[in-house]
Design an enzyme around this catalytic site. Structure first.
Site, short mmCIF file in Angstrom:
data_model
loop_
_atom_site.label_atom_id
_atom_site.label_comp_id
_atom_site.label_asym_id
_atom_site.label_seq_id
_atom_site.Cartn_x
_atom_site.Cartn_y
_atom_site.Cartn_z
N MET A 26 96.28 -4.81 25.99
CA MET A 26 96.30 -4.16 27.29
C MET A 26 97.73 -4.12 27.84
SD MET A 26 92.69 -4.90 29.09
CE MET A 26 93.04 -6.50 29.80
N ASN A 28 101.75 -5.24 28.80
CA ASN A 28 102.49 -6.35 29.38
C ASN A 28 102.77 -7.36 28.26
OD1 ASN A 28 102.36 -9.08 31.51
ND2 ASN A 28 103.76 -7.40 31.78
N HIS A 33 101.76 -11.43 21.68
CA HIS A 33 101.39 -10.11 21.15
C HIS A 33 102.29 -9.75 19.96
CE1 HIS A 33 100.07 -9.25 25.47
NE2 HIS A 33 98.97 -9.01 24.76
N GLN A 151 85.68 -13.58 22.69
CA GLN A 151 85.92 -12.17 22.38
C GLN A 151 86.05 -11.97 20.87
OE1 GLN A 151 88.79 -9.46 24.55
NE2 GLN A 151 90.16 -10.03 22.91
N VAL A 174 99.21 -18.79 20.83
CA VAL A 174 100.65 -19.05 20.95
C VAL A 174 100.90 -19.67 22.32
CG1 VAL A 174 102.96 -18.03 20.83
CG2 VAL A 174 101.08 -17.03 19.50
N SER A 184 99.16 -12.39 29.54
CA SER A 184 99.77 -11.44 30.49
C SER A 184 99.53 -11.90 31.92
CB SER A 184 99.20 -10.05 30.30
OG SER A 184 99.43 -9.64 28.97
O1 PAF Z 1 92.25 -8.97 24.54
C1 PAF Z 1 92.59 -7.89 25.08
O2 PAF Z 1 93.77 -7.64 25.37
C2 PAF Z 1 91.51 -6.86 25.39
O3 PAF Z 1 90.31 -7.46 25.74
C3 PAF Z 1 91.32 -5.83 24.27
C4 PAF Z 1 90.81 -6.48 23.01
C5 PAF Z 1 92.63 -5.12 23.98
C6 PAF Z 1 90.29 -4.80 24.69
O4 PAF Z 1 90.68 -4.11 25.84
#
Ligand code: PAF
Length: 282
Positions: A26, A28, A33, A151, A174, A184
């Protein structure tokens, strides 16, 4: 790096690619990441990432409007790191040109516990957008961080149950030097909250250490840790020991047998809700 904003442009760029490694985000972007993207390079080529703040996964009183949107900065970071070949950054209208009435409903007993109990539409929104992103990108592998433990499990099961030809790779959480899991949402913290933020990780460490030292009343550990964090000025949603395999509470026999467990936590400071977890006995 190519930056594309439409599904058509994305498909044109990726035509014929059979080994795509994908990292959905998402935006930021921070070091965690970038580390997912570096890992993605080991599993496929080209690496594709997406930046899309997905409205479907935010509840009506959540921080969709405040969620940091920093596309120009993110592009610079990706250019510097040189791991990504295509960045897909669609608009909301591109992703949802009509109301998204077809949704992926995660199963009861997994999607409605822990995070799902406090954020009722969250996993439906996540699963729906991830399925849609997979359909746009058509990756062979996709990398997700373990910070979002539930998730990760839901996306894995979604891929299995829909027979999606995508291998899900997990990346370790991390952390900053003081233990705080990178996120973020850390950017939303005031200086004072940033000082307090590692307390969540510290409590999880203490809970894990107590369980590993042989204390077998896990509910008592959960209760005491919740009281401690609340007394420090947090508002705890949950601190919970769960089985790694299905995120259900372990039985006393499973605790005695050292079944692989994870201790998960979610708690609010004034300006942000933080989550974290630690695996043990695995
Ligand atoms: O973990 C995230 O950043 C979000 O939940 C994802 C997997 C990009 C879905 O919008």
């Amino acid at each position: 790096m190519k930056v594309v904003h439409t599904i058509q442009e994305l498909r044109d760029q990726l035509q014929g690619q059979l080994r795509i490694a994908f990292v959905p985000t998402m935006g930021n972007l921070h070091e965690a990441h970038l580390s997912l993207m570096k890992m993605a390079r080991q599993y496929g080529d080209p690496v594709v990432t997406s930046i899309f703040v997905n409205p479907l996964q935010f509840g009506p009183n959540e921080d969709f409007d405040q969620y940091p949107r920093t596309l120009a900065e993110d592009i610079e970071k990706l250019e510097d790191a040189r791991d990504v070949y295509v960045l897909f950054a669609p608009s909301e209208r591109e992703m949802y040109p009509v109301p998204q009435n077809f949704r992926v409903q995660p199963p009861k007993g997994l999607g409605d516990i822990l995070e799902g109990a406090f954020r009722p539409d969250f996993f439906e929104g996540v699963s729906t957008v991830v399925l849609k992103l997979f359909s746009c990108v058509q990756p062979r592998v996709a990398v997700f961080g373990k910070k979002d433990y539930q998730q990760l499990m839901i996306i894995r099961q979604m891929c299995q149950q829909f027979q999606l030809p995508v291998e899900i790779i997990a990346h370790e959480t991390v952390r900053e030097e003081d233990g705080l899991a990178m996120s973020s949402r850390n950017r939303m913290l005031t200086d004072e909250e940033r000082r307090m933020a590692p307390q969540l990780y510290q409590q999880l460490c203490e809970m894990r250490d107590r369980a590993m030292a042989g204390e077998n009343d896990l509910q008592r550990i959960e209760r005491e840790a919740t009281e401690t964090l609340n007394a420090l000025g947090w508002r705890v949603d949950y601190l919970a020991f769960r089985r790694q395999r299905d995120l259900h509470p372990p039985t006393p026999a499973e605790v005695a047998d050292q079944e692989p467990l994870v201790v998960l936590g979610a708690a609010h400071l004034e300006n942000a809700r933080l989550i974290d977890n630690l695996e043990f006995w695995s």
